[in-house]
Design a protein around this motif. Structure first.
Motif, PDB file in Angstrom:
ATOM      1  N   ASP A  19      -3.562  -6.648 -29.346  1.00  0.00           N
ATOM      2  CA  ASP A  19      -2.484  -6.642 -28.346  1.00  0.00           C
ATOM      3  C   ASP A  19      -3.090  -6.658 -26.934  1.00  0.00           C
ATOM      4  O   ASP A  19      -3.911  -5.796 -26.607  1.00  0.00           O
ATOM      5  CB  ASP A  19      -1.630  -5.395 -28.535  1.00  0.00           C
ATOM      6  CG  ASP A  19      -0.389  -5.365 -27.632  1.00  0.00           C
ATOM      7  OD1 ASP A  19      -0.368  -6.111 -26.629  1.00  0.00           O
ATOM      8  OD2 ASP A  19       0.531  -4.598 -27.929  1.00  0.00           O
ATOM      9  N   ALA A  64      -2.039  -5.662 -24.212  1.00  0.00           N
ATOM     10  CA  ALA A  64      -1.797  -4.408 -23.486  1.00  0.00           C
ATOM     11  C   ALA A  64      -2.855  -3.356 -23.796  1.00  0.00           C
ATOM     12  O   ALA A  64      -3.054  -2.428 -23.001  1.00  0.00           O
ATOM     13  CB  ALA A  64      -0.405  -3.869 -23.837  1.00  0.00           C
ATOM     14  N   ASP A  65      -3.528  -3.501 -24.937  1.00  0.00           N
ATOM     15  CA  ASP A  65      -4.556  -2.540 -25.312  1.00  0.00           C
ATOM     16  C   ASP A  65      -5.964  -3.028 -24.988  1.00  0.00           C
ATOM     17  O   ASP A  65      -6.914  -2.255 -25.062  1.00  0.00           O
ATOM     18  CB  ASP A  65      -4.468  -2.246 -26.815  1.00  0.00           C
ATOM     19  CG  ASP A  65      -3.243  -1.434 -27.168  1.00  0.00           C
ATOM     20  OD1 ASP A  65      -2.132  -1.891 -26.861  1.00  0.00           O
ATOM     21  OD2 ASP A  65      -3.388  -0.347 -27.738  1.00  0.00           O
ATOM     22  N   VAL A  76      -7.542  -3.894 -22.179  1.00  0.00           N
ATOM     23  CA  VAL A  76      -7.696  -3.872 -20.725  1.00  0.00           C
ATOM     24  C   VAL A  76      -8.772  -2.866 -20.351  1.00  0.00           C
ATOM     25  O   VAL A  76      -8.973  -1.870 -21.044  1.00  0.00           O
ATOM     26  CB  VAL A  76      -6.364  -3.509 -20.023  1.00  0.00           C
ATOM     27  CG1 VAL A  76      -5.333  -4.602 -20.246  1.00  0.00           C
ATOM     28  CG2 VAL A  76      -5.826  -2.167 -20.513  1.00  0.00           C
ATOM     29  N   ASP A  91       1.933   6.288 -18.126  1.00  0.00           N
ATOM     30  CA  ASP A  91       2.295   4.867 -18.095  1.00  0.00           C
ATOM     31  C   ASP A  91       2.522   4.276 -19.491  1.00  0.00           C
ATOM     32  O   ASP A  91       2.645   3.060 -19.638  1.00  0.00           O
ATOM     33  CB  ASP A  91       1.179   4.065 -17.395  1.00  0.00           C
ATOM     34  CG  ASP A  91       0.955   4.529 -15.969  1.00  0.00           C
ATOM     35  OD1 ASP A  91       1.934   4.935 -15.325  1.00  0.00           O
ATOM     36  OD2 ASP A  91      -0.213   4.496 -15.520  1.00  0.00           O
ATOM     37  N   TRP A  92       2.585   5.140 -20.488  1.00  0.00           N
ATOM     38  CA  TRP A  92       2.663   4.644 -21.880  1.00  0.00           C
ATOM     39  C   TRP A  92       3.588   5.512 -22.707  1.00  0.00           C
ATOM     40  O   TRP A  92       3.569   6.740 -22.601  1.00  0.00           O
ATOM     41  CB  TRP A  92       1.262   4.645 -22.482  1.00  0.00           C
ATOM     42  CG  TRP A  92       1.216   4.335 -23.957  1.00  0.00           C
ATOM     43  CD1 TRP A  92       1.599   3.198 -24.578  1.00  0.00           C
ATOM     44  CD2 TRP A  92       0.724   5.203 -24.994  1.00  0.00           C
ATOM     45  NE1 TRP A  92       1.380   3.284 -25.935  1.00  0.00           N
ATOM     46  CE2 TRP A  92       0.834   4.508 -26.220  1.00  0.00           C
ATOM     47  CE3 TRP A  92       0.175   6.489 -25.011  1.00  0.00           C
ATOM     48  CZ2 TRP A  92       0.436   5.053 -27.438  1.00  0.00           C
ATOM     49  CZ3 TRP A  92      -0.219   7.033 -26.222  1.00  0.00           C
ATOM     50  CH2 TRP A  92      -0.085   6.322 -27.420  1.00  0.00           C
ATOM     51  N   THR A 112      -8.714   2.790 -23.318  1.00  0.00           N
ATOM     52  CA  THR A 112      -7.281   2.717 -23.616  1.00  0.00           C
ATOM     53  C   THR A 112      -7.034   2.859 -25.116  1.00  0.00           C
ATOM     54  O   THR A 112      -6.188   3.658 -25.545  1.00  0.00           O
ATOM     55  CB  THR A 112      -6.699   1.386 -23.111  1.00  0.00           C
ATOM     56  OG1 THR A 112      -6.800   1.342 -21.685  1.00  0.00           O
ATOM     57  CG2 THR A 112      -5.236   1.241 -23.516  1.00  0.00           C
ATOM     58  N   LYS A 128      -5.123   6.083 -26.925  1.00  0.00           N
ATOM     59  CA  LYS A 128      -3.895   5.938 -27.713  1.00  0.00           C
ATOM     60  C   LYS A 128      -4.115   6.449 -29.136  1.00  0.00           C
ATOM     61  O   LYS A 128      -3.262   7.174 -29.690  1.00  0.00           O
ATOM     62  CB  LYS A 128      -3.452   4.478 -27.722  1.00  0.00           C
ATOM     63  CG  LYS A 128      -2.916   3.994 -26.376  1.00  0.00           C
ATOM     64  CD  LYS A 128      -2.391   2.559 -26.465  1.00  0.00           C
ATOM     65  CE  LYS A 128      -1.801   2.110 -25.128  1.00  0.00           C
ATOM     66  NZ  LYS A 128      -1.228   0.740 -25.194  1.00  0.00           N
TER      67      LYS A 128
END
Length: 297
Positions: free
Chosen positions: A130, A132-133, A135, A143-144, A164, A168
């Protein structure tokens, strides 16, 4: 003590004893994108002798169909149903052993091949490839919004691992009931140019932060062998595991009641099997390279 193979008679005896041959890939069949000399001919010879050939790899970066493409490029005959990777074994474990509900998801630290195998077993996944992951830069929980459906975190080799993804995964793993899984615990990964950190190194930050170890699925764990046995009928007494790493390939074979052949074209070096500091894991046979079996022809 391991039996050293060096003569045509040694290799002929090996061929006579074993009907099913399990092979690790990296360091046994190839180094990076280069086949090891003689391997193609040896595998062809085994097939002509009606030996069953199965490929068992801890590398979870590729799905089985993509592994098939690599075999094709290198000129090595292989069929998808002969290829067993830790990505596939992980997907089977989650779907068939854990029996994860269809509405649950797996957070992935890994490559697209791992995601492909999960989806092939009907498992939803997030993270992984993904954008978004993937980065760089700081990560903030503000922000998540975590996905409430995540029921497991699965770590494999990920060449894009970053803070990141680790953050997560760590957040999910602090929730009650979220399983911590690893495709394998290989400390290193053999590339054509030298050793690189392996999947075990990728999961290490999470293990340290959590103070807990993941359930590992790949070699030497027997989940891999269970997956193979579910599809292939073989007699363990007439089966041999060929590998380049003592603590995965050779221990995997021994735990499954298989004979073991160590080749020295990958991770394990001569100093690890001889002398006062030799490993306590002893293969049944040792040869310099799988290509040595060309002595038979």
């Amino acid at each position: 003590m391991a039996a050293r193979l060096s003569t045509r008679e040694h290799y002929a005896d090996l061929l006579d004893k074993y009907d099913t041959w399990l092979f690790d890939c990296d360091g046994v069949l190839w180094q990076g994108d280069r086949p090891i000399e003689g391997v193609v001919e040896v595998l062809q010879m085994l097939r002509k002798q009606n030996k069953a050939v199965i490929f068992v790899t801890n590398n979870a970066t590729k799905s089985r169909p993509n592994y098939k493409k690599k075999f094709d490029v290198l000129g090595v005959e292989a069929h998808v149903d002969e290829i067993y990777g830790s990505a596939y074994a992980s997907a089977v474990y989650i779907s068939s052993v854990m029996k994860m509900p269809k509405d649950k998801k797996v957070y992935v630290i890994g490559m697209p091949g791992l995601e492909e195998e999960l989806r092939g077993e009907g498992i939803q996944c997030v993270g992984g490839s993904d954008p978004a992951d993937n980065v760089l830069g700081g990560f903030s929980l503000a922000d998540w919004t975590p996905d409430p459906a995540v029921g497991a975190v699965l770590c494999g080799l990920d060449t894009n691992v970053n803070y990141t993804k680790l953050s997560k995964a760590f957040t999910y793993l602090q929730r009650p009931g979220v399983a911590f899984l690893a495709t394998n615990e290989d400390s290193t990964y053999p590339s054509a140019e030298g050793l690189l950190p392996g999947a075990g190194a990728v999961s290490a930050p999470l293990r340290f932060a959590l103070g807990a170890d993941p359930l590992a699925i790949g070699k030497p764990k027997q989940v891999m062998l269970d997956c193979i046995r579910a599809k292939h009928d073989f007699d363990p007494k007439r089966t041999i595991m060929v590998g380049d790493r003592l603590n995965t390939d050779i221990e995997f074979g021994k735990a499954g009641g298989l004979a073991t052949l160590l080749v020295l074209t990958g991770i394990t070096k001569e100093s690890e099997i001889t002398g006062p500091n030799a490993s306590s894991t002893v293969p049944d046979y040792v040869t310099s390279s799988l290509g040595d079996l060309r002595a038979l022809f």
